[in-house]
Scaffold this active site. Structure first.
Site, PDB file in Angstrom:
ATOM      1  N   ASP A   1      36.351  44.487  33.616  1.00  0.00           N
ATOM      2  CA  ASP A   1      35.477  44.949  34.696  1.00  0.00           C
ATOM      3  C   ASP A   1      35.734  46.434  34.961  1.00  0.00           C
ATOM      4  O   ASP A   1      36.867  46.911  34.825  1.00  0.00           O
ATOM      5  CB  ASP A   1      35.783  44.154  35.973  1.00  0.00           C
TER       6      ASP A   1
ATOM      7  N   HIS B   1      31.177  39.962  40.702  1.00  0.00           N
ATOM      8  CA  HIS B   1      31.828  40.359  39.455  1.00  0.00           C
ATOM      9  C   HIS B   1      32.165  39.141  38.609  1.00  0.00           C
ATOM     10  O   HIS B   1      32.022  39.150  37.398  1.00  0.00           O
ATOM     11  CB  HIS B   1      33.103  41.163  39.761  1.00  0.00           C
TER      12      HIS B   1
END
Ligand code: UDP
Length: 433
Positions: A100, A3
């Site tokens: 995210d 991520h």
């Protein structure tokens, strides 16, 4: 890392195009790789402002998961109320928050409360985004999913945690899937030629109605952090002769499976570069000895054609190297995008989560093959060396596959050019800001 890296790449790309970027970093970090990457990133991009986000103390004992990364996501979500004060202390004022997907349901409402539009950077495939969007609309539990405009995702490819409706991951997945419509846009690190069906279905309202624009911006080049040159060992190998073996940075294999994989690579007769990982968090992996993991004598037997490593390697530098001719991968989304960008054919061995969905993207796009029968999360069965060796050989000898991976590379390079589909996507995003 899966991520963090694409977020750094996006921040770097925006900064290079003249945007004023602030990057929120969470404290404390989980992995050693993460701490190093964050400090290298800020050193390489001094124009990007660093905002340190200290998490409130969090007691994980009430959470039905022991995964350190999952627990960190929980902890960040529980600190979401601290966001307005953090942003208010910074100037100039912000025009948007890019978040995210794991944090979408906790942060989008908070950002909306201070009048800030939120964009999601979805780091997995567009196919996985379709599953995320569609999943909350199904009330019958987990079965095969006929995602409108996409393909049938078999039950066996659905992340294991989602099979349990009361698993905390399922709760998050549903909440994050529902809140997609509240985002101002969704950026995906994929590109047209890799996932034409999914991108079209998402943007035409076929998967679910009411989604904001889904913008393909990939494959983004990793932010260049000036790390070392490709491994000297690779320089000595013939072109496209080496299979690179790496299962991402958080997929730990059992000792038994590691041994069989070793046998398989040896039996394949191919040259290989293998990054071994036996622990989920890299700080613990440092203590494990390779010789003990692989069996006595293994390293000596393969030393003329195999390099076995432990710890963090610069994967993109490896995939870019002319000696690499194949990639045995867990099909983490970043690995798939990176393989496409460098035209390296993939043999997929998904280990869990979104990886079987991504493996299907690999197969359908012509980037590679995957073995549906090989075990994954929650399955104990060990895949035997003989079989692994055969598949690796098949990967390295398949000229059609080499050609179709090379074609995807050309498409990827075209896509990220200024006038390519992803280049235009990024420009469109900046225009929206
Ligand atoms: N990676 C790397 N070196 C390693 C392990 C991983 O550079 O030793 C990078 C890889 O290039 C990719 C990311 O870390 O960008 C891993 O993301 P992916 O989605 O492939 O898998 P995950 O680790 O999230 O399962």
């Amino acid at each position: 890392m899966g991520h963090l890296k694409p977020f750094c790449s996006l921040a770097a790309a925006l900064s290079e195009r003249g945007c004023d970027v602030s990057f929120i970093t969470v404290h404390p970090t989980v992995s050693a790789a993460e701490s190093c990457y964050v400090s290298d990133f800020f050193a390489a991009f001094p124009r990007i402002r660093r905002l340190d986000f200290d998490l409130v103390a969090f007691d994980p004992s009430g959470i039905a998961s022991t995964d350190p990364f999952f627990l960190r996501v929980e902890a960040i979500g529980r600190s979401a109320h601290l966001l307005p004060a953090l942003l208010a202390a910074s100037s100039p004022p912000f025009s948007a928050l890019v978040i995210d997907i794991f944090l979408a349901s906790t942060f989008i409402p908070i950002a909306a409360g201070i009048g800030l539009p939120s964009y999601i950077q979805f780091i997995s495939s567009a196919a996985m985004l379709s599953l995320l969007a569609y999943f909350p609309t199904c009330s019958v539990g987990v079965s095969d999913f006929d995602i409108p405009g996409l393909w049938r995702v078999p039950k066996a490819s659905i992340p294991r945690a989602l099979h349990n409706p009361s698993h905390p991951f399922t709760t998050q997945f549903v909440e994050n899937g529902r809140i997609l419509t509240k985002a101002s846009g969704i950026l995906v690190n994929t590109f047209e030629a890799l996932e034409p069906e999914s991108l079209a279905a998402l943007n035409r309202g076929k998967v679910v109605p009411g989604l904001p624009p889904v913008i393909a911006i990939g494959p983004l080049q990793a932010a260049s952090l000036g790390e070392g040159s490709p491994l000297p060992w690779l320089h000595g190998q013939p072109a496209r002769s080496v299979v690179y073996v790496c299962f991402g940075n958080r997929t730990a294999m059992s000792k038994e499976q590691i041994r069989e994989l070793g046998i398989g690579l040896e039996k394949s007769g191919c040259r290989f570069l293998w990054v071994v990982k036996s622990k989920i968090v890299d700080r613990e992996d440092g203590e494990v000895e390779l010789e003990g993991l692989l069996g006595e004598g293994y390293l000596g037997r393969v030393k003329d054609r195999g390099l076995v490593m432990k710890g963090w390697v610069d994967q993109e530098e490896i995939l870019r190297h002319r000696a690499i001719g194949g990639f045995l991968s867990h099909c983490g989304s970043n690995s798939v995008f990176e393989a496409a960008l460098h035209g390296v054919p993939v043999l997929g061995w998904p280990g869990g989560g979104d990886q079987r969905v991504n493996a299907e993207v690999v197969a359908r796009s012509g980037l590679g093959i995957w073995v549906k029968e090989w075990s994954w999360e929650g399955e104990e069965e060990v895949v035997m060396g003989e079989e692994i060796g055969e598949r690796v050989r098949q990967l390295m000898e398949d000229e059609d596959l080499q050609a179709s991976a090379a074609r995807l590379r050309e498409e990827a390079v075209k896509a990220v050019a200024e006038d390519g589909s992803s280049g235009k996507g990024l420009a469109e995003f900046i225009r929206m800001l």
